[in-house]
Scaffold this motif. Structure first.
Motif, PDB file in Angstrom:
ATOM      1  N   ILE A  33       6.496   4.749  18.408  1.00  0.00           N
ATOM      2  CA  ILE A  33       7.236   3.536  18.729  1.00  0.00           C
ATOM      3  C   ILE A  33       7.933   3.728  20.073  1.00  0.00           C
ATOM      4  CG2 ILE A  33       9.036   1.936  17.915  1.00  0.00           C
ATOM      5  CD1 ILE A  33       6.737   2.231  15.924  1.00  0.00           C
ATOM      6  N   SER A  73      13.547  -0.898  19.478  1.00  0.00           N
ATOM      7  CA  SER A  73      12.097  -0.705  19.432  1.00  0.00           C
ATOM      8  C   SER A  73      11.389  -1.756  20.278  1.00  0.00           C
ATOM      9  CB  SER A  73      11.612  -0.798  17.990  1.00  0.00           C
ATOM     10  OG  SER A  73      10.213  -0.959  17.984  1.00  0.00           O
ATOM     11  N   GLY A 126      -1.143   4.861  17.234  1.00  0.00           N
ATOM     12  CA  GLY A 126      -1.222   4.962  15.788  1.00  0.00           C
ATOM     13  C   GLY A 126      -2.480   5.695  15.394  1.00  0.00           C
ATOM     14  N   SER A 138       4.964  -0.702  18.585  1.00  0.00           N
ATOM     15  CA  SER A 138       4.079   0.453  18.426  1.00  0.00           C
ATOM     16  C   SER A 138       3.228   0.682  19.670  1.00  0.00           C
ATOM     17  CB  SER A 138       3.181   0.185  17.215  1.00  0.00           C
ATOM     18  OG  SER A 138       2.067   1.029  17.230  1.00  0.00           O
ATOM     19  N   GLU A 152       2.599   6.675  13.679  1.00  0.00           N
ATOM     20  CA  GLU A 152       2.696   5.550  14.612  1.00  0.00           C
ATOM     21  C   GLU A 152       3.814   5.875  15.590  1.00  0.00           C
ATOM     22  OE1 GLU A 152       1.804   1.710  12.686  1.00  0.00           O
ATOM     23  OE2 GLU A 152       3.607   1.012  13.724  1.00  0.00           O
TER      24      GLU A 152
END
Lengths: 493, 493
Positions: A331, A338, A344, A341, A329
Motif C-alpha cells: 500500500i 493510504s 499484490g 494498492s 499487498e
C-alpha cells in the motif's frame, strides 16, 4: 476534447504541452500554412480521440515511466530472473474460469474474423502459467513488463484505466517453505525503497482465512463469496461489510464471529503471537499450518531486514480465485494516508496444472506491481522539474542576423559532429531563427548548452558555447567541442 | 505442440530451454510431486498454446531484444525526441481509409461488447497523427516503440508475424527542404551501424514516381494500383511484374515504357545525373521538383556522411497510401544477399490533416524500424553465447554434505548482503543441494561467480569465491565480499 477518463489523471503534462506550443511553433516553423484542406483530404466529419478509459503518455510522462521501468528491471534482474514476453492476445479458452465471475465480465474479446477465438490478456499471470505449461518448465524464474486490459465501467472504476501496465516477478517450482515468498517480499521492498516511496505490505494467508471462516461457522460453499466482502474492509467500514455478508446469506452471529478475527492487524510478530492464543485456530489443521508458515516467513524477513514493512492483516483476502497460500499487498502511503494498492500477489499452486495438458503439479508464487499509481505519484512529485532532456543536451543555434543558407549546412555539420560524438543535440529546422527565440526555446525545454555559430566564428574554426546551467559562455575550437561538452560531465536525469 | 507460425522462427532458444530443464529441475526442486490433478483442477481437455501467428519471447531472446531497444532508444533520444506511448487500441474510424484496400483487410477488430467500436493499431504512424491532431501540435519530434497488429494469413505471410514490434521516429512541422529527411536517414544509419549490421538504404520520391508514370502514359486512375506492382520488383523479376501490370489494365507499350525507368538504380549522385538527362522528366513539373529535392537531400547526406549507404532506386514505391514526398527503405544484407527490409518511411504531409478536426495542414516525415528481422539476425549471431546473466552475477552455494537447515538462512544472509550491495545473485531454493549440481547449474546458465559457504567458513566469517571465468578461487572476508565482486569489474552484456 479530452475524454472523461483522461481528466481524472493529473493534467500538468498535458497543459504543459499546450502551453509550450506557441514557442516551439515559432521556433521550428519556416513558413506559414493556411488551414484550408487540400484536395486529398476527405471532408467526412471526424474528431480525433483516444478510446474511452485509455490514455496517451506524453514524453514528459514517459520520462518518468521509463525511470520506474528501469528501477523495476534492475531489481528483478538482480534476482537473476530472465525477462519473458508473451502476446497481448491469448486464446479465449486460456483465460476462462481464472478470474472469478466479476473478472470474467471485464475481459476484452476480439471480433470473430475467422480463425481462432481470441481475447486480450487480463493479467500477466495466466499467460505465464500458459507458457510454463506449454514449455513444460518445472523450475524457473522470470519477470515480465506489459500492458493488460480490463473493461472497467467508468462509473464503478474510480480512476481505473482499461489499459494499464503490470510488472510481474514469479518463481516456479517448490522450495524450502516460505523462502521464495520472503524473496518476493524483498523484491517489493527493494523497488519501492529505490523509488523513494512510503509504503507498508499487508500479508495474510489463504489457509488462515479458510480456517477463520470455518471456525466462525461460515458454510463452506459461501467462503469464496464472503472472502470478497472481507476484502473490502480496507475501503468500507465494518458495518457496511457486515450488512453485505448478511445479504449474501450468513447469520448475524456468524458475521460477528468473522468480524472478531478479520479486524485483527498490526506488526507481524506481535499479531502472530496474538493469533496463537486462539485455541480454535491452533487446533484447526489448516489454521495451524498457516500460522507455522507465517512464523517461518517472519524468520526469513528478519534475515532480509524487511519485517519492519509488514502488517499481518486478516482482512486481506485478494479477489482472484487462484491463490492457495501466503498473500500480500503493498500500500502506497502519503504520511499515514493510504493512496491505494501498488503491488499484490501470493502463492498459486494449482493454476499452472489447470493449464497443463497432463495436469502436472507445478507450484508457483509471484508478485504483480501495479505501476500506474506509482507513475501518478511521481508525476506529481516531478511536475515542476525539467526531466525530458539530459543535462548535457545541446541546441546548435545561429547567431546574428545572417540569413545565408550556408549556415544551415554549418549548423548541420556541428550537429553531425556532436551526434557522432554521442552528444544529444538538435537544431531548428528553419533557415533562419532569431537569437531570442532559439535561447527561449532551449531554456523552456530544459536543454543544457547552446552552441552559437556565426560566420565570423566559423571562419576561425570556432563556436561559442553557453551553459544554461551556469550561464558561462566560452569560445571553443570546433575540434574540441565534443570533449568540451563531455568534460562538463553533467549526468542525465 | 508448437504452432506452425512459431516453427518458422529460429528454434535455437526454445530448444535450449527444453534441453536445460533436467538440470535446473534437479537443482531447484526440493520434493517430488505426483502428476495427479488435485480436487480443484477441472478435467476439461485443454492444450496450452499461443495464438496463431504470434509468439512468446524467452529470456534469452529478450536479452537480445532489450539490447536492440536500448540502441534504438539511445539514438532516438540523442536527436532530442521525447518518447510517446499510445494505447494498443484505437477507435476503428481512426484507422479506416489509411492503409489501402489490402491493409484494411488485415486490421484486427474488437468484439462489440457495448460502447465504442475499437480496433488494434496497424502501425504507429496513424496513432501519432491522431495524437498530434488531438493535441493540436504543429512542431514536434517524438519516438515510439510498440507492438502493432496485422491479420496476415499464414499462406501468404512467409514468416510474417501477426504481432510485431515497430520503432518509430517522426518529425512534425515543416523545415528547410530535405533537412528533416536527411536527419531521419542519419538516424537509420546510426542505429544500424551501432548494431553492427550490413545494409543499404533505397531512396526514391513519390512525385518522381508520379511523373514517371505520367510520362510513360499510365492513366492517372491506375497509378496507385500500378505502383503496388512496381514495389514488387525487389522480389519478382521484371517479366512477372510486367504481366501483373498488363492484367491491371495498361498496354504492353506503357508497361515497357514504365519498365525503362523503374529498373534504374544505383549510387545516389550518379543516378541523379543520369535522370537529369531525361528531358521528359525535367520538363515535367513534379518530376523536376522531385529531382531538385533529391539534389538537396544528397547535399545534406554528404554533410552527414551517409550518402555512401544510399541507393537511388526507382522501383521503390512503398505500399501505404499516405506518402507524399521522399520515401526510403533500409535493406539488411548478408554479404551481398538481401535479408529483407528492416526500416521504411517517408514524408506524409496530408495524413495529420485528415485526422484533425479543422483539417489543419501539418506536414510530417518519419521512419519505422521493423525490428523483428534484426532480432532474428542477432539471435542467430549470439546463439552460442551466454548472454542472459551479467558477468558479475553470483550463485550463493552450499559446500560439503551438511544438511543443516541453518545453512539456508546463512545462504540467504549472504544473498541479502549481495542484493543490498547491488550485485545480481541467487541461491537454490532447496534445503540441501550437492556441490556438483550447483556448480553445473552455474556454468550452464552463465553465472560469473560461485560463493561457497560451509559451516567452518561461516564460523570464521569467511566464504570461498570461485570465478567461473578465470577459475581462480579466493577466500574472502564476508564483510569484504561486495567490494571483492565489484572490483572484478566485469561489465554486463
Amino acid at each position: 476534447m479530452i475524454p472523461t477518463m483522461m481528466r481524472r489523471f493529473p493534467m500538468s503534462f498535458y497543459s504543459k504541452i499546450i502551453r509550450k506550443s506557441p514557442i516551439s511553433q515559432s521556433f521550428f516553423l519556416s513558413r506559414s500554412y493556411s488551414s484550408e484542406a487540400n484536395d486529398q483530404i476527405s471532408h467526412k466529419k471526424y474528431t480525433p480521440k483516444v478510446a474511452k478509459g485509455m490514455r496517451d503518455f506524453s514524453p514528459e510522462q514517459m520520462a518518468i515511466r521509463e525511470k520506474v521501468f528501469e528501477t523495476v528491471r534492475a531489481v528483478f534482474s538482480k534476482h537473476l530472473a530472465g525477462q519473458l514476453d508473451t502476446p497481448v492476445m491469448e486464446l479465449t479458452e486460456t483465460l476462462t474460469e481464472k478470474y472469478g465471475e466479476e473478472g470474467a465480465k471485464l475481459i476484452y474479446n476480439l471480433a470473430d474474423q475467422g480463425g481462432e477465438i481470441l481475447s486480450l490478456r487480463y493479467d500477466l499471470t495466466v499467460p505465464l502459467a500458459r507458457y510454463v505449461a506449454m514449455n513444460r518448465l518445472f523450475n524457473w524464474k522470470r519477470y515480465q513488463l506489459g500492458k493488460v486490459y480490463r473493461r472497467e465501467q467508468s462509473q464503478a472504476s474510480k480512476g481505473r484505466y482499461r489499459e494499464f501496465y503490470q510488472c510481474d516477478f514469479d518463481i516456479i517450482g517448490k522450495g524450502v517453505t516460505m523462502i521464495q515468498e520472503a524473496e518476493i517480499l524483498k523484491i517489493i521492498v527493494e523497488i519501492l525503497e529505490k523509488l523513494d516511496l512510503k509504503f507498508i505490505i499487508k500479508v495474510s494467508h489463504r489457509l488462515l482465512l479458510d480456517a477463520l471462516l470455518k471456525v466462525a461457522g461460515c458454510p463452506i460453499e459461501k467462503c469464496q463469496n464472503i472472502s470478497s466482502s472481507i476484502d473490502k474492509l480496507d475501503k468500507e467500514d465494518w458495518n457496511t461489510v457486515k450488512q453485505e455478508m448478511i445479504e449474501k446469506g450468513i447469520t448475524e452471529d456468524v458475521a460477528d464471529s468473522i468480524g472478531k478475527y478479520v479486524r485483527i492487524k498490526g506488526e507481524a510478530w506481535s499479531i502472530l503471537s496474538e493469533l496463537k492464543k486462539f485455541k480454535e485456530i491452533t487446533e484447526n489443521e489448516t489454521g495451524n499450518l498457516a500460522l507455522s508458515e507465517l512464523e517461518k516467513l517472519f524468520e526469513f524477513t528478519d534475515v532480509l531486514g524487511t519485517t519492519q514493512y509488514l502488517s499481518l492483516d486478516l482482512s486481506l483476502a485478494r479477489g482472484l480465485d487462484y491463490y492457495t497460500g501466503l498473500i500480500y499487498e503493498a500500500i502506497l502511503l502519503k504520511t499515514d494516508t493510504s493512496l491505494g494498492s501498488i503491488a499484490g500477489g501470493g502463492r498459486y499452486d494449482n493454476l499452472i496444472a489447470k493449464l497443463s495438458e497432463n495436469k502436472v503439479n507445478t507450484p508457483a508464487v509471484g508478485v504483480s506491481l501495479g505501476v500506474e499509481r506509482i507513475f501518478a505519484f511521481l508525476e506529481e512529485k516531478y511536475k515542476n522539474e525539467k526531466i525530458l532532456h539530459p543535462k548535457r543536451s545541446v541546441l546548435v543555434a545561429q547567431a546574428g542576423s545572417s540569413n545565408k543558407y550556408l549556415l544551415v549546412k554549418e549548423r548541420l555539420k556541428i550537429c553531425n559532429l556532436l551526434w557522432n560524438g554521442g552528444i544529444p543535440c538538435e537544431m531548428s529546422y528553419k533557415e533562419k531563427s532569431d537569437s531570442k527565440g532559439q535561447a527561449g526555446y532551449a531554456g523552456e525545454v530544459g536543454i543544457g548548452f547552446i552552441v552559437w555559430i556565426g560566420e565570423s566564428e566559423i571562419e576561425r574554426g570556432k563556436v561559442r558555447v553557453k551553459s544554461l546551467n551556469t550561464h558561462e559562455e566560452t569560445e571553443v575550437e570546433i575540434n574540441d567541442l565534443v570533449s568540451f561538452i563531455n568534460n562538463k560531465g553533467y549526468s542525465a536525469f
